[in-house]
Write an enzyme that holds these catalytic residues in place. Structure first.
Site, PDB file in Angstrom:
ATOM      1  CD  GLU A 263      12.526 -40.556  20.696  1.00  0.00           C
ATOM      2  OE1 GLU A 263      12.083 -41.171  19.696  1.00  0.00           O
ATOM      3  OE2 GLU A 263      11.983 -39.536  21.156  1.00  0.00           O
TER       4      GLU A 263
ATOM      5  CG  HIS B 187       8.456 -40.576  19.490  1.00  0.00           C
ATOM      6  ND1 HIS B 187       9.583 -39.937  19.033  1.00  0.00           N
ATOM      7  CD2 HIS B 187       7.412 -39.913  18.916  1.00  0.00           C
ATOM      8  CE1 HIS B 187       9.227 -38.955  18.213  1.00  0.00           C
ATOM      9  NE2 HIS B 187       7.916 -38.928  18.129  1.00  0.00           N
TER      10      HIS B 187
HETATM   11  P1  NAI Z   1       2.680 -26.936  14.298  1.00  0.00           P
HETATM   12  O1  NAI Z   1       3.728 -26.550  13.329  1.00  0.00           O
HETATM   13  O2  NAI Z   1       1.264 -26.979  13.861  1.00  0.00           O
HETATM   14  O3  NAI Z   1       2.763 -25.953  15.565  1.00  0.00           O
HETATM   15  C1  NAI Z   1       3.953 -25.558  16.160  1.00  0.00           C
HETATM   16  C2  NAI Z   1       3.748 -24.167  16.745  1.00  0.00           C
HETATM   17  O4  NAI Z   1       4.907 -23.820  17.465  1.00  0.00           O
HETATM   18  C3  NAI Z   1       3.521 -23.087  15.694  1.00  0.00           C
HETATM   19  O5  NAI Z   1       2.356 -22.366  15.982  1.00  0.00           O
HETATM   20  C4  NAI Z   1       4.775 -22.234  15.808  1.00  0.00           C
HETATM   21  O6  NAI Z   1       4.532 -20.863  15.511  1.00  0.00           O
HETATM   22  C5  NAI Z   1       5.131 -22.432  17.262  1.00  0.00           C
HETATM   23  N1  NAI Z   1       6.512 -22.110  17.604  1.00  0.00           N
HETATM   24  C6  NAI Z   1       7.638 -22.284  16.882  1.00  0.00           C
HETATM   25  N2  NAI Z   1       8.715 -21.872  17.569  1.00  0.00           N
HETATM   26  C7  NAI Z   1       8.256 -21.445  18.765  1.00  0.00           C
HETATM   27  C8  NAI Z   1       8.883 -20.894  19.916  1.00  0.00           C
HETATM   28  N3  NAI Z   1      10.205 -20.728  19.969  1.00  0.00           N
HETATM   29  N4  NAI Z   1       8.104 -20.550  20.947  1.00  0.00           N
HETATM   30  C9  NAI Z   1       6.753 -20.695  20.891  1.00  0.00           C
HETATM   31  N5  NAI Z   1       6.104 -21.206  19.832  1.00  0.00           N
HETATM   32  C10 NAI Z   1       6.849 -21.570  18.789  1.00  0.00           C
HETATM   33  O7  NAI Z   1       3.161 -28.343  14.880  1.00  0.00           O
HETATM   34  P2  NAI Z   1       2.250 -29.470  15.542  1.00  0.00           P
HETATM   35  O8  NAI Z   1       1.682 -30.344  14.481  1.00  0.00           O
HETATM   36  O9  NAI Z   1       1.331 -28.855  16.509  1.00  0.00           O
HETATM   37  O10 NAI Z   1       3.388 -30.314  16.294  1.00  0.00           O
HETATM   38  C11 NAI Z   1       4.026 -29.802  17.452  1.00  0.00           C
HETATM   39  C12 NAI Z   1       5.134 -30.724  17.900  1.00  0.00           C
HETATM   40  O11 NAI Z   1       4.632 -32.019  18.192  1.00  0.00           O
HETATM   41  C13 NAI Z   1       6.262 -30.929  16.887  1.00  0.00           C
HETATM   42  O12 NAI Z   1       7.499 -30.921  17.580  1.00  0.00           O
HETATM   43  C14 NAI Z   1       6.028 -32.327  16.391  1.00  0.00           C
HETATM   44  O13 NAI Z   1       7.223 -32.893  15.944  1.00  0.00           O
HETATM   45  C15 NAI Z   1       5.510 -33.002  17.647  1.00  0.00           C
HETATM   46  N6  NAI Z   1       4.765 -34.242  17.421  1.00  0.00           N
HETATM   47  C16 NAI Z   1       4.991 -35.300  18.261  1.00  0.00           C
HETATM   48  C17 NAI Z   1       4.328 -36.492  18.079  1.00  0.00           C
HETATM   49  C18 NAI Z   1       4.562 -37.649  18.997  1.00  0.00           C
HETATM   50  O14 NAI Z   1       4.358 -38.790  18.595  1.00  0.00           O
HETATM   51  N7  NAI Z   1       4.947 -37.426  20.229  1.00  0.00           N
HETATM   52  C19 NAI Z   1       3.363 -36.676  16.970  1.00  0.00           C
HETATM   53  C20 NAI Z   1       3.125 -35.457  16.204  1.00  0.00           C
HETATM   54  C21 NAI Z   1       3.825 -34.301  16.418  1.00  0.00           C
END
Ligand code: NAI
Length: 401
Positions: free
Chosen positions: A260, A283
């Protein structure tokens, strides 16, 4: 003299109320400062607030001898040397849930736009073409949404999509409570095979790198839609391009990329730019004014609670303790120390020698650092805190009353 909170990068103004209520004076800098300006700006700071562009290196921490705590008014904390902060007894807080809703809304909006073929029709309309037809356009009602990763964002999205009449399935490596009528599936393959729309919401980890590769994409239904608004390294972008090229996938929304641009002045280049059935965003999944405000309130409250009560609950780099409000007439000793045998004995000997009574004591250790909050009754000698600071293993200590 009151303590100073120094805020950088235009942290949202809602943060001010909690910090002022904690007795701090505020000083603000609009942007992220380079080390030559950042370091002097931190000289008197008891609290610092940054967003993602201020580099809080070990040198910056060394330039902030009075710093008690650091707030990252964002989600990520990669910009901070967390280990160096922990070694100095400086808890670092962030706002992990503030933009959850914003990402979930964008994912849902992308789902609707792609199911209706809006990107292609919009680009045509901008060129002066009138693509009026129902070809390839679908309602989302009754379609299957497959969510990979049912954490904060995945589960929030689940609730919103269910309200639109979608059938929600999810796959997570951890057992998760299903919201509403959402159902968990036993494997990633099952999710890929049954979903009309697949969206990924997992963290970037060695175990999730490129988890959506050519093999995974080939398991998706012909004509399915794929959305990545999580992290750029989760998806093999060439494989995604091949599936869009062949028509195996009907569309994609991508907000995060393997590479990015670091700033607005750099050009954005992606092989996905050749397709008209994609939504590409820079992003911004979590970037809304509401999210900024939610993060501002959340992080400021955590900083204020640490200053006023010594609560480290939610800190990402030191043991989490929540000793609660301090009862009237008591003094709370907050002591960060090296995690090695014998410190608690030395500390309790120092407390005994002061004549104070221990009304409550909380201890947690993690890695190299330990943290004690001890509520003391009785008048403490003026030299007590210096005595604690001089103990073998003491990293940082202060009193709250
Ligand atoms: P979170 O930590 O609450 O949830 C992530 C989930 O993924 C957890 O339940 C975990 O058990 C699960 N997980 C981990 N490895 C896995 C796998 N191999 N297969 C299936 N499930 C798996 O995280 P949250 O807050 O929901 O964020 C999710 C993603 O969104 C992160 O990558 C974060 O960086 C991204 N994000 C992107 C933003 C953007 O601006 N586009 C803003 C905020 C978050």
């Amino acid at each position: 003299m009151s303590r100073q909170a120094v805020l950088f990068e235009s942290v949202h103004a809602v943060a001010d109320a909690a910090l002022l209520a904690a007795g701090l004076t505020l000083s603000r800098h609009a942007g992220a400062l380079a080390p030559a300006e950042l370091h002097p700006a931190l000289a008197d700071a008891a609290v610092a607030g940054i967003r993602s562009r201020t580099k809080m290196t070990e040198a910056a921490l060394d330039a902030a001898p009075n710093l008690l705590t650091l707030g990252c008014f964002c989600i990520g904390t990669n910009q901070v040397d967390l280990g160096a902060a922990a070694r100095r007894g400086i808890p670092v807080f962030n706002g992990p849930f503030g933009n959850t809703r914003s990402v979930a809304e964008l994912t849902l909006a992308s789902t609707i736009m792609l199911m209706r073929g809006v990107p292609r029709r919009s680009l045509a309309a901008l060129r002066g073409e009138w693509q009026k037809s129902a070809d390839g356009s679908h309602e989302v009602r009754g379609k299957k949404l497959g969510i990979i990763g049912y954490g904060n964002i995945g589960s929030q999205l689940s609730v919103l999509a269910s309200a639109l009449g979608m059938h929600v399935y999810f796959y997570d490596v951890e057992p998760k409570l299903a919201h509403g009528n959402a159902r968990s599936v036993a494997s990633l393959d099952e999710l890929l095979e049954k979903s009309d729309v697949v969206t990924i919401h997992v963290p970037s980890l060695p175990s999730t790198a490129n988890m959506i590769d050519a093999a995974a994409i080939s398991k998706m239904k012909p004509g399915a839609i794929f959305i990545n608004q999580a992290r750029g390294d989760l998806v093999d972008i060439e494989a995604l391009c091949a599936a869009l090229e062949s028509g195996h996938l009907a569309g994609a929304a991508v907000d995060v990329f393997p590479v990015e641009p670091a700033s607005k002045s750099e050009a954005f280049v992606s092989p996905l730019q050749q397709f008209e059935n994609v939504i590409l965003t820079p992003h911004v999944g979590g970037s809304t004014l509401e999210a900024q405000a939610a993060i501002g309130e959340d992080v400021a409250r955590k900083l204020a609670r640490f200053i006023q009560q010594g609560t480290t609950k939610g800190a990402v780099n030191v043991p989490n303790i929540d000793p609660g409000p301090l009862a009237p007439g008591r003094t709370r000793l907050l002591s960060f120390h090296g995690n090695a045998p014998g410190y608690l004995t030395r500390l309790n000997d120092a407390i005994s020698a002061s004549g104070a009574n221990v009304a409550a004591q909380h201890l947690e250790t993690s890695g190299d650092i330990g943290f004690v909050a001890a509520d003391l009754e009785g008048d403490l000698p003026a030299a007590f805190i210096d005595h604690v600071r001089a103990l073998d293993g003491s990293v940082r200590a202060r009193l709250v009353s």
